[in-house]
Design a protein around this motif. Sequence first.
Motif, PDB file in Angstrom:
ATOM      1  N   LEU A  66      69.620 109.275  18.555  1.00  0.00           N
ATOM      2  CA  LEU A  66      68.408 110.220  18.046  1.00  0.00           C
ATOM      3  C   LEU A  66      67.326 110.443  19.764  1.00  0.00           C
ATOM      4  O   LEU A  66      67.239 109.183  20.712  1.00  0.00           O
ATOM      5  CB  LEU A  66      67.388 109.401  17.467  1.00  0.00           C
ATOM      6  CG  LEU A  66      68.195 109.519  16.055  1.00  0.00           C
ATOM      7  CD1 LEU A  66      67.074 109.754  14.783  1.00  0.00           C
ATOM      8  CD2 LEU A  66      69.028 111.020  15.664  1.00  0.00           C
ATOM      9  N   PRO A  67      67.300 111.619  19.824  1.00  0.00           N
ATOM     10  CA  PRO A  67      66.651 111.392  21.413  1.00  0.00           C
ATOM     11  C   PRO A  67      65.108 111.438  21.584  1.00  0.00           C
ATOM     12  O   PRO A  67      64.372 111.034  22.510  1.00  0.00           O
ATOM     13  CB  PRO A  67      66.684 113.075  21.687  1.00  0.00           C
ATOM     14  CG  PRO A  67      66.860 113.921  20.215  1.00  0.00           C
ATOM     15  CD  PRO A  67      67.730 112.790  19.580  1.00  0.00           C
ATOM     16  N   MET A  68      64.644 110.889  19.793  1.00  0.00           N
ATOM     17  CA  MET A  68      63.026 110.343  19.905  1.00  0.00           C
ATOM     18  C   MET A  68      63.253 109.488  18.242  1.00  0.00           C
ATOM     19  O   MET A  68      63.843 109.732  17.490  1.00  0.00           O
ATOM     20  CB  MET A  68      61.895 111.241  19.726  1.00  0.00           C
ATOM     21  CG  MET A  68      61.541 111.852  21.132  1.00  0.00           C
ATOM     22  SD  MET A  68      60.568 113.058  21.708  1.00  0.00           S
ATOM     23  CE  MET A  68      58.896 112.031  20.914  1.00  0.00           C
ATOM     24  N   PRO A  69      62.375 108.258  18.026  1.00  0.00           N
ATOM     25  CA  PRO A  69      62.699 107.715  16.912  1.00  0.00           C
ATOM     26  C   PRO A  69      62.067 108.916  16.216  1.00  0.00           C
ATOM     27  O   PRO A  69      61.652 109.407  16.561  1.00  0.00           O
ATOM     28  CB  PRO A  69      61.830 107.023  17.514  1.00  0.00           C
ATOM     29  CG  PRO A  69      61.032 106.691  18.588  1.00  0.00           C
ATOM     30  CD  PRO A  69      61.497 107.942  19.086  1.00  0.00           C
ATOM     31  N   PRO A  70      62.474 108.601  14.633  1.00  0.00           N
ATOM     32  CA  PRO A  70      61.789 109.207  14.225  1.00  0.00           C
ATOM     33  C   PRO A  70      60.382 109.032  13.958  1.00  0.00           C
ATOM     34  O   PRO A  70      60.193 108.290  14.195  1.00  0.00           O
ATOM     35  CB  PRO A  70      62.042 108.906  12.199  1.00  0.00           C
ATOM     36  CG  PRO A  70      63.399 108.022  12.456  1.00  0.00           C
ATOM     37  CD  PRO A  70      63.304 107.798  13.884  1.00  0.00           C
ATOM     38  N   GLU A  71      59.832 110.483  13.901  1.00  0.00           N
ATOM     39  CA  GLU A  71      58.499 110.819  13.635  1.00  0.00           C
ATOM     40  C   GLU A  71      57.081 109.420  12.792  1.00  0.00           C
ATOM     41  O   GLU A  71      56.209 108.939  12.184  1.00  0.00           O
ATOM     42  CB  GLU A  71      57.208 111.804  13.357  1.00  0.00           C
ATOM     43  CG  GLU A  71      55.999 111.917  13.085  1.00  0.00           C
ATOM     44  CD  GLU A  71      55.494 113.393  13.923  1.00  0.00           C
ATOM     45  OE1 GLU A  71      54.285 113.542  14.688  1.00  0.00           O
ATOM     46  OE2 GLU A  71      56.318 114.329  13.437  1.00  0.00           O
ATOM     47  N   ASP A 106      62.462 116.102  11.555  1.00  0.00           N
ATOM     48  CA  ASP A 106      61.504 116.174  13.122  1.00  0.00           C
ATOM     49  C   ASP A 106      62.287 117.393  13.875  1.00  0.00           C
ATOM     50  O   ASP A 106      63.048 117.067  13.953  1.00  0.00           O
ATOM     51  CB  ASP A 106      61.812 115.055  13.951  1.00  0.00           C
ATOM     52  CG  ASP A 106      61.117 113.598  13.200  1.00  0.00           C
ATOM     53  OD1 ASP A 106      59.150 113.978  12.357  1.00  0.00           O
ATOM     54  OD2 ASP A 106      61.377 112.293  13.358  1.00  0.00           O
ATOM     55  N   VAL A 107      61.733 118.024  14.868  1.00  0.00           N
ATOM     56  CA  VAL A 107      61.471 119.072  15.342  1.00  0.00           C
ATOM     57  C   VAL A 107      61.376 118.776  16.969  1.00  0.00           C
ATOM     58  O   VAL A 107      59.742 118.347  17.083  1.00  0.00           O
ATOM     59  CB  VAL A 107      61.148 120.563  15.021  1.00  0.00           C
ATOM     60  CG1 VAL A 107      61.592 121.126  16.279  1.00  0.00           C
ATOM     61  CG2 VAL A 107      61.907 120.880  13.705  1.00  0.00           C
ATOM     62  N   ILE A 108      62.016 118.655  17.982  1.00  0.00           N
ATOM     63  CA  ILE A 108      61.930 118.363  19.095  1.00  0.00           C
ATOM     64  C   ILE A 108      61.916 119.143  20.359  1.00  0.00           C
ATOM     65  O   ILE A 108      62.683 120.087  20.248  1.00  0.00           O
ATOM     66  CB  ILE A 108      62.620 117.035  19.554  1.00  0.00           C
ATOM     67  CG1 ILE A 108      61.788 115.991  18.609  1.00  0.00           C
ATOM     68  CG2 ILE A 108      61.766 116.546  20.525  1.00  0.00           C
ATOM     69  CD1 ILE A 108      62.685 114.546  19.070  1.00  0.00           C
ATOM     70  N   GLN A 109      60.856 119.366  20.867  1.00  0.00           N
ATOM     71  CA  GLN A 109      61.128 120.586  21.825  1.00  0.00           C
ATOM     72  C   GLN A 109      60.144 119.881  23.355  1.00  0.00           C
ATOM     73  O   GLN A 109      58.852 119.965  23.042  1.00  0.00           O
ATOM     74  CB  GLN A 109      60.826 121.935  21.304  1.00  0.00           C
ATOM     75  CG  GLN A 109      60.693 123.257  22.094  1.00  0.00           C
ATOM     76  CD  GLN A 109      60.931 124.432  22.080  1.00  0.00           C
ATOM     77  OE1 GLN A 109      59.481 124.962  21.633  1.00  0.00           O
ATOM     78  NE2 GLN A 109      61.681 125.318  22.099  1.00  0.00           N
ATOM     79  N   GLY A 110      60.566 120.499  24.251  1.00  0.00           N
ATOM     80  CA  GLY A 110      60.110 119.771  25.586  1.00  0.00           C
ATOM     81  C   GLY A 110      59.373 118.467  25.672  1.00  0.00           C
ATOM     82  O   GLY A 110      58.712 118.193  26.177  1.00  0.00           O
ATOM     83  N   ASP A 137      58.751 127.404  20.961  1.00  0.00           N
ATOM     84  CA  ASP A 137      59.221 128.463  22.341  1.00  0.00           C
ATOM     85  C   ASP A 137      60.279 128.534  22.426  1.00  0.00           C
ATOM     86  O   ASP A 137      61.279 128.191  21.877  1.00  0.00           O
ATOM     87  CB  ASP A 137      58.268 127.572  23.538  1.00  0.00           C
ATOM     88  CG  ASP A 137      56.437 127.194  23.030  1.00  0.00           C
ATOM     89  OD1 ASP A 137      55.777 127.517  22.302  1.00  0.00           O
ATOM     90  OD2 ASP A 137      56.530 125.729  23.978  1.00  0.00           O
ATOM     91  N   ALA A 138      60.613 129.619  23.220  1.00  0.00           N
ATOM     92  CA  ALA A 138      61.835 130.193  23.335  1.00  0.00           C
ATOM     93  C   ALA A 138      62.233 128.976  24.476  1.00  0.00           C
ATOM     94  O   ALA A 138      61.383 127.970  25.547  1.00  0.00           O
ATOM     95  CB  ALA A 138      62.010 131.489  24.635  1.00  0.00           C
TER      96      ALA A 138
END
Length: 160
Positions: A66-71, A106-110, A137-138
């Motif tokens: 996963l790009p980040m651990p679950p929130e 989880d939605v991750i952006q930036g 964001d786009a």
Amino acid sequence: MKLVTVAALAGLLATGAAHAAGTGCGGFAWSLDAERALLAAPEAGDTTAPPTFRRLAMTPLAQAALPMPPERAPREPGSALAGATRVSVPEAGLYRVTLPAEGWIDVIQGGAYRRPEAFTGAKDCPGLRKSVRVRLDAGEAVIQVTGTTPVPGLAFTREP
């Protein structure tokens, strides 16, 4: 006396109708017809831009990249599964992520979690379990799902 009885009966009927509306597939806070269609016919989607069905390869959480651990940490980490997919966001706005089975979204952006603005769910609706609305964001975003139930995929749609 009769007026009180009629008023009490009307109150009971109204309560029963409200309870019935909150069960089954009628219990969602917004219509999920488009998402239901995507989840029912996944071969019709699986692109990166909405509306789309995105497949998830769920693996044990300890092995998932996963790009980040679950929130939200899973209640039972040893039995948790996880999967992630990338999506294209064509323009800034409100989007939906909908699951057919139980799972944490989880939605991750930036490089940061994007908190849902709203969520809805129903435990007794075949093929639909949970949907979240999230402002994006786009660009590109990552959606990751964790839980103890395998989730074969998700629907990613733009808020109408």
